[in-house]
Motif scaffolding. Structure first.
Motif, mmCIF file in Angstrom:
data_model
loop_
_atom_site.group_PDB
_atom_site.id
_atom_site.type_symbol
_atom_site.label_atom_id
_atom_site.label_comp_id
_atom_site.label_asym_id
_atom_site.label_seq_id
_atom_site.Cartn_x
_atom_site.Cartn_y
_atom_site.Cartn_z
ATOM 1 N N ALA A 92 0.809 -1.231 0.000
ATOM 2 C CA ALA A 92 0.000 0.000 0.000
ATOM 3 C C ALA A 92 0.836 1.271 0.000
ATOM 4 O O ALA A 92 0.324 2.344 -0.352
ATOM 5 N N ASN A 96 1.122 5.451 3.346
ATOM 6 C CA ASN A 96 -0.319 5.343 3.113
ATOM 7 C C ASN A 96 -1.024 5.163 4.456
ATOM 8 O O ASN A 96 -0.739 4.198 5.183
ATOM 9 N N ASP A 101 -5.517 -0.507 1.851
ATOM 10 C CA ASP A 101 -5.916 0.151 0.611
ATOM 11 C C ASP A 101 -5.892 -0.834 -0.555
ATOM 12 O O ASP A 101 -4.935 -1.582 -0.744
ATOM 13 N N ILE A 107 -2.754 3.688 -4.095
ATOM 14 C CA ILE A 107 -1.571 2.889 -3.775
ATOM 15 C C ILE A 107 -0.361 3.429 -4.528
ATOM 16 O O ILE A 107 0.726 3.614 -3.957
ATOM 17 N N GLY A 112 3.223 2.583 -3.204
ATOM 18 C CA GLY A 112 3.061 1.148 -3.036
ATOM 19 C C GLY A 112 3.237 0.404 -4.345
ATOM 20 O O GLY A 112 3.178 0.987 -5.427
#
Length: 337
Positions: A92, A96, A101, A107, A112
Protein backbone atom coordinates in the motif's frame (compact mmCIF):
# COMPACT_ATOMS: atom_id res chain seq x y z
CA UNK A 1 -36.98 9.92 -0.72
CA UNK A 2 -39.26 6.96 0.01
CA UNK A 3 -38.68 4.45 2.77
CA UNK A 4 -37.95 1.63 0.30
CA UNK A 5 -35.25 3.68 -1.45
CA UNK A 6 -33.61 4.52 1.87
CA UNK A 7 -33.53 0.85 2.84
CA UNK A 8 -32.17 -0.09 -0.60
CA UNK A 9 -29.40 2.51 -0.39
CA UNK A 10 -28.51 1.34 3.11
CA UNK A 11 -28.21 -2.24 1.89
CA UNK A 12 -26.02 -1.14 -1.00
CA UNK A 13 -23.71 0.78 1.35
CA UNK A 14 -23.41 -2.23 3.65
CA UNK A 15 -22.74 -4.57 0.72
CA UNK A 16 -20.06 -2.32 -0.82
CA UNK A 17 -18.30 -1.88 2.52
CA UNK A 18 -18.00 -5.62 3.08
CA UNK A 19 -14.52 -7.07 2.41
CA UNK A 20 -14.12 -8.98 -0.84
CA UNK A 21 -14.39 -12.66 -0.04
CA UNK A 22 -11.76 -14.84 -1.67
CA UNK A 23 -12.60 -18.48 -2.22
CA UNK A 24 -9.14 -19.67 -3.25
CA UNK A 25 -8.33 -21.17 0.16
CA UNK A 26 -11.60 -23.14 0.32
CA UNK A 27 -11.21 -24.18 -3.30
CA UNK A 28 -7.62 -25.34 -2.77
CA UNK A 29 -8.66 -27.64 0.07
CA UNK A 30 -10.91 -29.55 -2.35
CA UNK A 31 -8.28 -30.05 -5.05
CA UNK A 32 -5.73 -32.79 -5.58
CA UNK A 33 -2.03 -31.97 -5.71
CA UNK A 34 -2.13 -32.43 -9.49
CA UNK A 35 -5.00 -29.95 -9.79
CA UNK A 36 -3.18 -27.41 -7.63
CA UNK A 37 -0.09 -27.65 -9.86
CA UNK A 38 -2.34 -27.23 -12.90
CA UNK A 39 -3.96 -24.11 -11.41
CA UNK A 40 -0.57 -22.59 -10.58
CA UNK A 41 0.74 -23.30 -14.06
CA UNK A 42 -2.34 -21.64 -15.59
CA UNK A 43 -1.58 -18.51 -13.55
CA UNK A 44 2.11 -18.52 -14.47
CA UNK A 45 1.35 -18.97 -18.17
CA UNK A 46 -1.29 -16.23 -18.11
CA UNK A 47 1.10 -13.64 -16.75
CA UNK A 48 3.92 -14.85 -18.96
CA UNK A 49 1.66 -13.94 -21.88
CA UNK A 50 0.76 -10.58 -20.33
CA UNK A 51 4.29 -9.47 -19.38
CA UNK A 52 6.68 -11.69 -21.42
CA UNK A 53 8.34 -12.86 -18.18
CA UNK A 54 9.07 -16.60 -18.62
CA UNK A 55 6.79 -18.74 -16.47
CA UNK A 56 9.85 -20.44 -14.97
CA UNK A 57 10.91 -17.12 -13.41
CA UNK A 58 7.50 -16.56 -11.86
CA UNK A 59 7.41 -20.16 -10.60
CA UNK A 60 10.93 -19.84 -9.16
CA UNK A 61 10.09 -16.77 -7.09
CA UNK A 62 6.80 -18.27 -5.96
CA UNK A 63 8.51 -21.54 -4.97
CA UNK A 64 11.22 -19.68 -3.04
CA UNK A 65 8.60 -17.66 -1.18
CA UNK A 66 6.65 -20.84 -0.39
CA UNK A 67 9.75 -22.26 1.28
CA UNK A 68 10.27 -19.02 3.18
CA UNK A 69 6.71 -19.17 4.51
CA UNK A 70 7.41 -22.65 5.86
CA UNK A 71 10.61 -21.48 7.55
CA UNK A 72 9.50 -18.20 9.13
CA UNK A 73 7.15 -18.26 12.09
CA UNK A 74 6.22 -14.61 11.63
CA UNK A 75 4.92 -15.11 8.09
CA UNK A 76 1.38 -16.44 7.53
CA UNK A 77 0.65 -19.50 5.42
CA UNK A 78 -0.60 -18.64 1.94
CA UNK A 79 -4.35 -18.79 1.53
CA UNK A 80 -4.46 -19.20 -2.24
CA UNK A 81 -2.33 -20.86 -4.89
CA UNK A 82 0.44 -18.24 -4.98
CA UNK A 83 2.87 -17.77 -2.07
CA UNK A 84 4.55 -14.49 -3.05
CA UNK A 85 4.43 -12.21 -0.03
CA UNK A 86 4.28 -8.43 0.24
CA UNK A 87 4.10 -6.58 3.53
CA UNK A 88 1.33 -4.04 4.04
CA UNK A 89 3.85 -1.20 3.69
CA UNK A 90 5.25 -2.63 0.46
CA UNK A 91 1.83 -3.17 -1.04
CA UNK A 92 0.00 0.00 0.00
CA UNK A 93 2.98 2.35 0.46
CA UNK A 94 4.97 3.30 3.56
CA UNK A 95 3.11 6.56 4.11
CA UNK A 96 -0.32 5.34 3.11
CA UNK A 97 -2.62 5.91 6.12
CA UNK A 98 -4.81 3.04 4.91
CA UNK A 99 -2.69 -0.12 5.04
CA UNK A 100 -5.65 -2.10 3.67
CA UNK A 101 -5.92 0.15 0.61
CA UNK A 102 -7.03 -1.70 -2.52
CA UNK A 103 -7.37 1.26 -4.90
CA UNK A 104 -4.56 1.13 -7.50
CA UNK A 105 -4.36 4.92 -7.95
CA UNK A 106 -4.00 5.78 -4.27
CA UNK A 107 -1.57 2.89 -3.78
CA UNK A 108 0.55 4.26 -6.62
CA UNK A 109 0.30 7.79 -5.18
CA UNK A 110 1.77 6.59 -1.87
CA UNK A 111 4.55 4.60 -3.57
CA UNK A 112 3.06 1.15 -3.04
CA UNK A 113 3.70 -1.71 -5.46
CA UNK A 114 0.24 -3.28 -5.43
CA UNK A 115 -1.46 -3.61 -8.83
CA UNK A 116 -4.73 -4.89 -10.26
CA UNK A 117 -4.03 -8.10 -12.15
CA UNK A 118 -7.48 -9.53 -12.77
CA UNK A 119 -9.13 -6.32 -13.98
CA UNK A 120 -11.69 -5.96 -11.19
CA UNK A 121 -10.49 -2.47 -10.32
CA UNK A 122 -8.94 -3.55 -7.02
CA UNK A 123 -5.37 -4.32 -6.02
CA UNK A 124 -5.68 -6.90 -3.27
CA UNK A 125 -2.69 -8.26 -1.36
CA UNK A 126 -4.48 -11.60 -0.91
CA UNK A 127 -5.56 -11.98 -4.54
CA UNK A 128 -3.41 -14.50 -6.46
CA UNK A 129 -3.72 -12.69 -9.78
CA UNK A 130 -3.02 -9.23 -8.34
CA UNK A 131 0.04 -10.52 -6.49
CA UNK A 132 1.44 -12.46 -9.45
CA UNK A 133 0.87 -9.56 -11.85
CA UNK A 134 2.57 -7.18 -9.41
CA UNK A 135 5.63 -9.46 -9.29
CA UNK A 136 5.71 -9.99 -13.06
CA UNK A 137 5.39 -6.25 -13.71
CA UNK A 138 8.27 -5.48 -11.32
CA UNK A 139 10.49 -8.07 -13.06
CA UNK A 140 9.50 -6.74 -16.47
CA UNK A 141 10.92 -3.30 -15.62
CA UNK A 142 14.43 -4.82 -15.73
CA UNK A 143 13.98 -6.91 -18.87
CA UNK A 144 13.18 -10.51 -19.70
CA UNK A 145 16.51 -12.30 -20.10
CA UNK A 146 18.43 -14.30 -17.49
CA UNK A 147 20.79 -11.51 -16.42
CA UNK A 148 17.90 -9.05 -16.16
CA UNK A 149 16.14 -11.57 -13.93
CA UNK A 150 19.12 -11.82 -11.57
CA UNK A 151 19.36 -8.02 -11.33
CA UNK A 152 15.64 -7.76 -10.58
CA UNK A 153 15.99 -10.39 -7.86
CA UNK A 154 18.82 -8.45 -6.25
CA UNK A 155 16.72 -5.31 -6.20
CA UNK A 156 13.88 -7.20 -4.54
CA UNK A 157 15.78 -9.24 -1.96
CA UNK A 158 19.14 -7.45 -1.54
CA UNK A 159 20.75 -10.85 -0.80
CA UNK A 160 23.12 -12.82 -3.02
CA UNK A 161 22.03 -16.17 -1.57
CA UNK A 162 18.38 -15.47 -2.39
CA UNK A 163 19.34 -14.58 -5.97
CA UNK A 164 21.31 -17.82 -6.35
CA UNK A 165 18.55 -19.99 -4.92
CA UNK A 166 15.77 -18.49 -7.04
CA UNK A 167 17.89 -18.55 -10.19
CA UNK A 168 18.60 -22.23 -9.49
CA UNK A 169 14.87 -22.95 -9.11
CA UNK A 170 14.24 -21.32 -12.49
CA UNK A 171 16.88 -23.55 -14.13
CA UNK A 172 15.31 -26.68 -12.61
CA UNK A 173 11.88 -25.71 -13.95
CA UNK A 174 13.38 -24.89 -17.32
CA UNK A 175 14.97 -28.33 -17.61
CA UNK A 176 11.99 -30.43 -16.53
CA UNK A 177 9.24 -28.13 -17.85
CA UNK A 178 6.73 -29.02 -15.13
CA UNK A 179 5.87 -28.13 -11.54
CA UNK A 180 5.30 -31.50 -9.87
CA UNK A 181 8.92 -32.02 -8.84
CA UNK A 182 8.46 -33.10 -5.24
CA UNK A 183 9.63 -36.74 -5.40
CA UNK A 184 12.57 -37.92 -3.27
CA UNK A 185 14.97 -40.86 -3.30
CA UNK A 186 17.07 -42.60 -0.65
CA UNK A 187 20.74 -41.63 -1.20
CA UNK A 188 21.94 -45.24 -1.67
CA UNK A 189 20.49 -48.05 -3.80
CA UNK A 190 18.67 -50.61 -1.67
CA UNK A 191 20.58 -53.55 -3.16
CA UNK A 192 23.82 -52.50 -1.39
CA UNK A 193 24.68 -53.22 2.23
CA UNK A 194 24.47 -50.12 4.38
CA UNK A 195 23.58 -49.14 7.94
CA UNK A 196 22.77 -45.94 9.78
CA UNK A 197 21.27 -44.52 12.94
CA UNK A 198 20.41 -41.04 14.16
CA UNK A 199 23.75 -39.33 14.78
CA UNK A 200 22.62 -35.72 14.36
CA UNK A 201 23.84 -33.55 17.23
CA UNK A 202 26.56 -35.97 18.40
CA UNK A 203 29.82 -34.39 19.53
CA UNK A 204 32.70 -34.15 17.07
CA UNK A 205 36.27 -33.33 18.01
CA UNK A 206 38.39 -33.11 14.85
CA UNK A 207 39.03 -29.47 13.96
CA UNK A 208 37.62 -28.19 17.27
CA UNK A 209 34.57 -28.97 19.35
CA UNK A 210 31.41 -29.03 17.23
CA UNK A 211 28.24 -31.05 16.78
CA UNK A 212 27.52 -33.57 14.06
CA UNK A 213 25.25 -31.84 11.55
CA UNK A 214 23.98 -34.86 9.70
CA UNK A 215 23.45 -38.62 9.56
CA UNK A 216 26.24 -41.08 8.77
CA UNK A 217 25.28 -43.92 6.43
CA UNK A 218 27.99 -46.62 6.52
CA UNK A 219 28.62 -48.65 3.39
CA UNK A 220 31.46 -50.07 1.33
CA UNK A 221 33.83 -48.05 -0.83
CA UNK A 222 32.40 -46.85 -4.15
CA UNK A 223 28.75 -47.59 -3.37
CA UNK A 224 26.81 -45.14 -5.62
CA UNK A 225 25.54 -41.99 -3.91
CA UNK A 226 22.34 -40.56 -5.37
CA UNK A 227 20.60 -37.20 -5.38
CA UNK A 228 17.65 -37.26 -2.99
CA UNK A 229 15.66 -34.46 -4.66
CA UNK A 230 15.31 -32.34 -7.77
CA UNK A 231 17.78 -29.49 -7.57
CA UNK A 232 20.91 -27.74 -8.69
CA UNK A 233 24.50 -28.51 -7.68
CA UNK A 234 25.67 -25.45 -5.79
CA UNK A 235 29.13 -26.65 -4.83
CA UNK A 236 31.51 -29.50 -5.64
CA UNK A 237 35.05 -30.08 -4.45
CA UNK A 238 37.19 -30.49 -1.36
CA UNK A 239 36.39 -29.48 2.19
CA UNK A 240 38.84 -30.31 5.00
CA UNK A 241 36.02 -31.63 7.16
CA UNK A 242 33.89 -33.32 4.50
CA UNK A 243 36.57 -34.34 2.02
CA UNK A 244 35.22 -34.68 -1.49
CA UNK A 245 31.71 -33.30 -1.15
CA UNK A 246 28.73 -32.05 -3.15
CA UNK A 247 26.01 -29.60 -2.13
CA UNK A 248 22.64 -29.58 -3.90
CA UNK A 249 19.80 -27.06 -3.40
CA UNK A 250 16.27 -28.38 -3.82
CA UNK A 251 12.98 -26.61 -4.57
CA UNK A 252 12.13 -26.30 -0.86
CA UNK A 253 15.23 -24.08 -0.48
CA UNK A 254 16.89 -26.96 1.40
CA UNK A 255 20.63 -27.56 0.90
CA UNK A 256 21.60 -31.26 0.77
CA UNK A 257 25.20 -31.94 1.79
CA UNK A 258 26.96 -35.17 0.71
CA UNK A 259 30.42 -35.65 2.24
CA UNK A 260 33.38 -38.09 2.46
CA UNK A 261 32.98 -39.24 -1.15
CA UNK A 262 35.65 -41.29 -2.89
CA UNK A 263 34.91 -39.49 -6.15
CA UNK A 264 32.27 -37.83 -8.31
CA UNK A 265 30.06 -39.16 -11.07
CA UNK A 266 31.24 -38.12 -14.53
CA UNK A 267 29.39 -35.07 -15.79
CA UNK A 268 28.35 -33.78 -12.37
CA UNK A 269 29.61 -30.21 -12.04
CA UNK A 270 28.66 -27.03 -10.23
CA UNK A 271 25.46 -25.89 -11.90
CA UNK A 272 24.32 -29.38 -12.91
CA UNK A 273 20.59 -30.01 -12.62
CA UNK A 274 19.74 -33.36 -11.02
CA UNK A 275 16.69 -35.51 -10.34
CA UNK A 276 16.03 -37.95 -7.46
CA UNK A 277 18.03 -41.13 -7.97
CA UNK A 278 20.69 -39.56 -10.23
CA UNK A 279 24.15 -40.85 -9.25
CA UNK A 280 26.30 -37.91 -8.14
CA UNK A 281 29.31 -39.65 -6.53
CA UNK A 282 30.59 -42.67 -4.63
CA UNK A 283 30.96 -43.60 -0.97
CA UNK A 284 34.41 -43.13 0.55
CA UNK A 285 36.43 -42.00 3.55
CA UNK A 286 37.85 -38.68 2.37
CA UNK A 287 38.37 -35.68 4.63
CA UNK A 288 39.85 -34.58 7.94
CA UNK A 289 42.91 -33.15 6.29
CA UNK A 290 44.41 -31.61 3.17
CA UNK A 291 43.02 -32.42 -0.30
CA UNK A 292 43.27 -36.14 -1.00
CA UNK A 293 43.32 -37.31 2.61
CA UNK A 294 41.62 -40.72 2.89
CA UNK A 295 41.09 -43.49 5.41
CA UNK A 296 40.92 -41.69 8.76
CA UNK A 297 37.56 -43.40 9.43
CA UNK A 298 35.43 -46.20 7.92
CA UNK A 299 33.82 -45.42 4.55
CA UNK A 300 30.45 -43.76 4.88
CA UNK A 301 28.26 -40.99 3.52
CA UNK A 302 27.74 -37.98 5.74
CA UNK A 303 24.35 -36.60 4.73
CA UNK A 304 23.24 -33.21 6.00
CA UNK A 305 20.24 -30.94 5.39
CA UNK A 306 20.18 -27.16 5.84
CA UNK A 307 17.15 -24.89 5.57
CA UNK A 308 17.33 -21.31 4.28
CA UNK A 309 14.75 -18.84 5.61
CA UNK A 310 15.71 -15.84 3.50
CA UNK A 311 17.99 -14.48 6.22
CA UNK A 312 20.15 -17.31 7.55
CA UNK A 313 20.67 -21.02 6.98
CA UNK A 314 20.71 -23.70 9.66
CA UNK A 315 21.13 -27.45 10.02
CA UNK A 316 18.27 -29.75 10.96
CA UNK A 317 18.04 -33.48 11.59
CA UNK A 318 17.87 -35.43 8.27
CA UNK A 319 17.18 -38.80 9.93
CA UNK A 320 13.34 -38.64 9.75
CA UNK A 321 13.50 -37.76 6.04
CA UNK A 322 15.94 -40.58 5.34
CA UNK A 323 13.70 -43.12 7.07
CA UNK A 324 10.68 -41.87 5.14
CA UNK A 325 12.46 -42.06 1.78
CA UNK A 326 13.89 -45.48 2.58
CA UNK A 327 10.49 -46.84 3.60
CA UNK A 328 8.88 -45.52 0.42
CA UNK A 329 11.67 -47.04 -1.70
CA UNK A 330 11.05 -50.47 -0.15
CA UNK A 331 7.30 -50.11 -0.75
CA UNK A 332 7.84 -49.25 -4.40
CA UNK A 333 10.22 -52.16 -4.84
CA UNK A 334 7.66 -54.58 -3.39
CA UNK A 335 5.02 -53.29 -5.81
CA UNK A 336 7.24 -54.15 -8.76
CA UNK A 337 7.67 -57.77 -7.72
Amino acid sequence: MGFRKIVLLALIVVFVSLPVVTYAADLKEDLTAEQIYEKRMDLYKKYEAVTNIPWQYLAAVDTYERGIRRALKDRPKEEGFISIYYTEDEWAGNFNPNKQDTHPLSIQMFGGVGMDGDGDGLAERTNDEDVLYTLAHSLEQFGTNEEDFRIALWEKYKRDQSVRIIHGHALVYEKFDRLDLNEHAFPMPLNYNYSYKNTWGDRRGWGGRRIHEGTDIFAGYNVPIRATAYGRVEIKGWNKYGGWRIGIRDLDNIYHYYAHLSGFEKGIEEGSIVAPGDVIGYCGSSGYGKPGTQGKFPPHLHYGMYRDNGRIEWSFDPYPSLKQWERKAYQERRKKR
